[in-house]
Motif scaffolding. Structure first.
Motif, PDB file in Angstrom:
ATOM      1  N   LYS A  23       0.858  -1.192   0.000  1.00 23.96           N
ATOM      2  CA  LYS A  23       0.000   0.000   0.000  1.00 23.96           C
ATOM      3  C   LYS A  23       0.886   1.230   0.000  1.00 23.96           C
ATOM      4  N   GLY A  24       0.525   2.208  -0.851  1.00 17.06           N
ATOM      5  CA  GLY A  24       1.263   3.466  -0.884  1.00 17.06           C
ATOM      6  C   GLY A  24       2.312   3.492  -1.978  1.00 17.06           C
ATOM      7  N   ASP A  25       3.283   4.391  -1.829  1.00 14.36           N
ATOM      8  CA  ASP A  25       4.339   4.599  -2.820  1.00 14.36           C
ATOM      9  C   ASP A  25       5.547   3.768  -2.406  1.00 14.36           C
ATOM     10  N   ILE A  26       5.785   2.669  -3.123  1.00 15.01           N
ATOM     11  CA  ILE A  26       6.820   1.707  -2.739  1.00 15.01           C
ATOM     12  C   ILE A  26       7.736   1.424  -3.922  1.00 15.01           C
ATOM     13  N   THR A  27       9.046   1.502  -3.665  1.00 17.55           N
ATOM     14  CA  THR A  27      10.050   1.161  -4.675  1.00 17.55           C
ATOM     15  C   THR A  27      10.865  -0.014  -4.152  1.00 17.55           C
ATOM     16  N   ILE A  28      10.986  -1.056  -4.975  1.00 17.42           N
ATOM     17  CA  ILE A  28      11.709  -2.262  -4.576  1.00 17.42           C
ATOM     18  C   ILE A  28      12.879  -2.457  -5.543  1.00 17.42           C
ATOM     19  N   GLY A  29      14.099  -2.509  -4.985  1.00 12.68           N
ATOM     20  CA  GLY A  29      15.329  -2.556  -5.777  1.00 12.68           C
ATOM     21  C   GLY A  29      15.661  -3.916  -6.351  1.00 12.68           C
ATOM     22  N   SER A  30      16.649  -3.912  -7.221  1.00 11.19           N
ATOM     23  CA  SER A  30      17.135  -5.090  -7.919  1.00 11.19           C
ATOM     24  C   SER A  30      17.555  -6.198  -6.951  1.00 11.19           C
ATOM     25  N   PHE A  41       3.621  -1.280   3.972  1.00  7.37           N
ATOM     26  CA  PHE A  41       2.650  -0.185   3.970  1.00  7.37           C
ATOM     27  C   PHE A  41       3.367   1.152   4.049  1.00  7.37           C
ATOM     28  N   ALA A  42       3.243   1.957   3.024  1.00  5.38           N
ATOM     29  CA  ALA A  42       3.740   3.334   3.037  1.00  5.38           C
ATOM     30  C   ALA A  42       2.530   4.202   3.373  1.00  5.38           C
ATOM     31  N   ILE A  43       2.260   4.372   4.676  1.00  7.00           N
ATOM     32  CA  ILE A  43       1.041   5.063   5.115  1.00  7.00           C
ATOM     33  C   ILE A  43       1.149   6.575   4.927  1.00  7.00           C
ATOM     34  N   PRO A  46       6.677   7.659   1.367  1.00  3.46           N
ATOM     35  CA  PRO A  46       7.113   6.530   0.537  1.00  3.46           C
ATOM     36  C   PRO A  46       8.120   5.616   1.235  1.00  3.46           C
ATOM     37  N   ILE A  47       8.257   4.413   0.704  1.00  3.24           N
ATOM     38  CA  ILE A  47       9.258   3.452   1.167  1.00  3.24           C
ATOM     39  C   ILE A  47      10.137   3.094  -0.028  1.00  3.24           C
ATOM     40  N   VAL A  48      11.459   3.210   0.160  1.00  2.00           N
ATOM     41  CA  VAL A  48      12.408   2.826  -0.882  1.00  2.00           C
ATOM     42  C   VAL A  48      13.276   1.706  -0.315  1.00  2.00           C
ATOM     43  N   ILE A  49      13.191   0.527  -0.947  1.00  2.00           N
ATOM     44  CA  ILE A  49      13.937  -0.649  -0.498  1.00  2.00           C
ATOM     45  C   ILE A  49      15.073  -0.881  -1.489  1.00  2.00           C
ATOM     46  N   GLY A  50      16.295  -1.020  -0.964  1.00  2.00           N
ATOM     47  CA  GLY A  50      17.491  -1.170  -1.796  1.00  2.00           C
ATOM     48  C   GLY A  50      17.586  -2.513  -2.486  1.00  2.00           C
ATOM     49  N   ARG A  64       5.125   5.374   8.894  1.00  2.00           N
ATOM     50  CA  ARG A  64       4.098   6.269   9.430  1.00  2.00           C
ATOM     51  C   ARG A  64       4.531   7.736   9.352  1.00  2.00           C
ATOM     52  N   ARG A  65       5.770   7.976   8.945  1.00  3.06           N
ATOM     53  CA  ARG A  65       6.281   9.350   8.873  1.00  3.06           C
ATOM     54  C   ARG A  65       6.145   9.889   7.458  1.00  3.06           C
ATOM     55  N   LYS A  66       6.135  11.223   7.337  1.00  2.00           N
ATOM     56  CA  LYS A  66       6.016  11.832   6.000  1.00  2.00           C
ATOM     57  C   LYS A  66       7.311  11.698   5.209  1.00  2.00           C
ATOM     58  N   GLU A  67       8.451  11.611   5.916  1.00  2.00           N
ATOM     59  CA  GLU A  67       9.733  11.481   5.216  1.00  2.00           C
ATOM     60  C   GLU A  67       9.826  10.106   4.542  1.00  2.00           C
ATOM     61  N   VAL A  68      10.711  10.007   3.553  1.00  4.13           N
ATOM     62  CA  VAL A  68      10.919   8.738   2.855  1.00  4.13           C
ATOM     63  C   VAL A  68      11.590   7.752   3.809  1.00  4.13           C
ATOM     64  N   MET A  69      11.028   6.548   3.899  1.00  3.22           N
ATOM     65  CA  MET A  69      11.672   5.477   4.666  1.00  3.22           C
ATOM     66  C   MET A  69      12.655   4.815   3.711  1.00  3.22           C
TER      67      MET A  69
END
Length: 181
Positions: A23-30, A41-43, A46-50, A64-69
């Protein structure tokens, strides 16, 4: 504040099972592997996973924070863990059923032991090589001995999963856009 629109950017070399809750703005890396029944959940932000991370069954990652996780490379999130940490460095292990609160920022080469609760009331940064273990969430510093072997083992684990998971699970492909609010 309106909830974030669902926007999933999944690298073509990532292995993300269809049966994952996103859920939300999620980027999943190579090379990152997300097992079935995992939840991301990017409540609020956004969440950026390396690259090269392994997210096992029933693991929950929440922003749960507005900053990018930001989650770095080669992290292992074991079965049933819950992580709300705004930053996670590289080569960390969050063990089975461990919980990490949103007030904790994790550096690199840290280990949160099985079932440990890391929920400080004030913001805290875990130094590199911190190991949290036992029912009282005791802490010590890892010497780093065996780091190369650990990395090799994790690479082999990922290789095995990349080969095996697609045989038994349907995968999410490329960039997918869900329904937004």
């Amino acid at each position: 504040m309106a909830p974030l629109r669902d926007k999933f950017t999944i690298h073509s070399k990532a292995v993300v099972c269809q049966d994952v809750e996103l859920k939300g703005d999620i980027t999943i890396g190579s090379g990152t592997i997300v097992h079935p029944k995992a939840t991301i959940f990017a409540i609020a932000g956004p969440i950026v996973i390396g690259t090269g991370c392994i997210i096992e069954e029933s693991a929950i990652i929440v922003n749960r924070r507005k900053e990018v996780m930001r989650i770095g490379d080669d992290n292992l999130f074991e079965i049933g863990c819950r992580v709300e940490s705004p930053t996670v460095g590289n080569f960390n292990t969050i063990s089975t059923r461990a919980r990490v609160h949103h007030t904790v920022r994790i550096s690199s080469y840290c280990v949160i032991g099985a079932g440990c609760l890391v929920v400080p009331t004030e913001d805290e940064v875990l130094d590199e090589y911190t190991v949290i273990y036992g029912p009282a969430a005791d802490r010590r510093t890892w010497s780093g001995r065996g780091k190369v072997q650990e990395a090799d083992l994790r690479r082999k684990h990922a290789e095995y999963l990349r080969e095996t998971l697609p045989k038994f699970n349907r995968l999410r492909r490329g960039e997918a856009h869900g329904h937004g609010a």
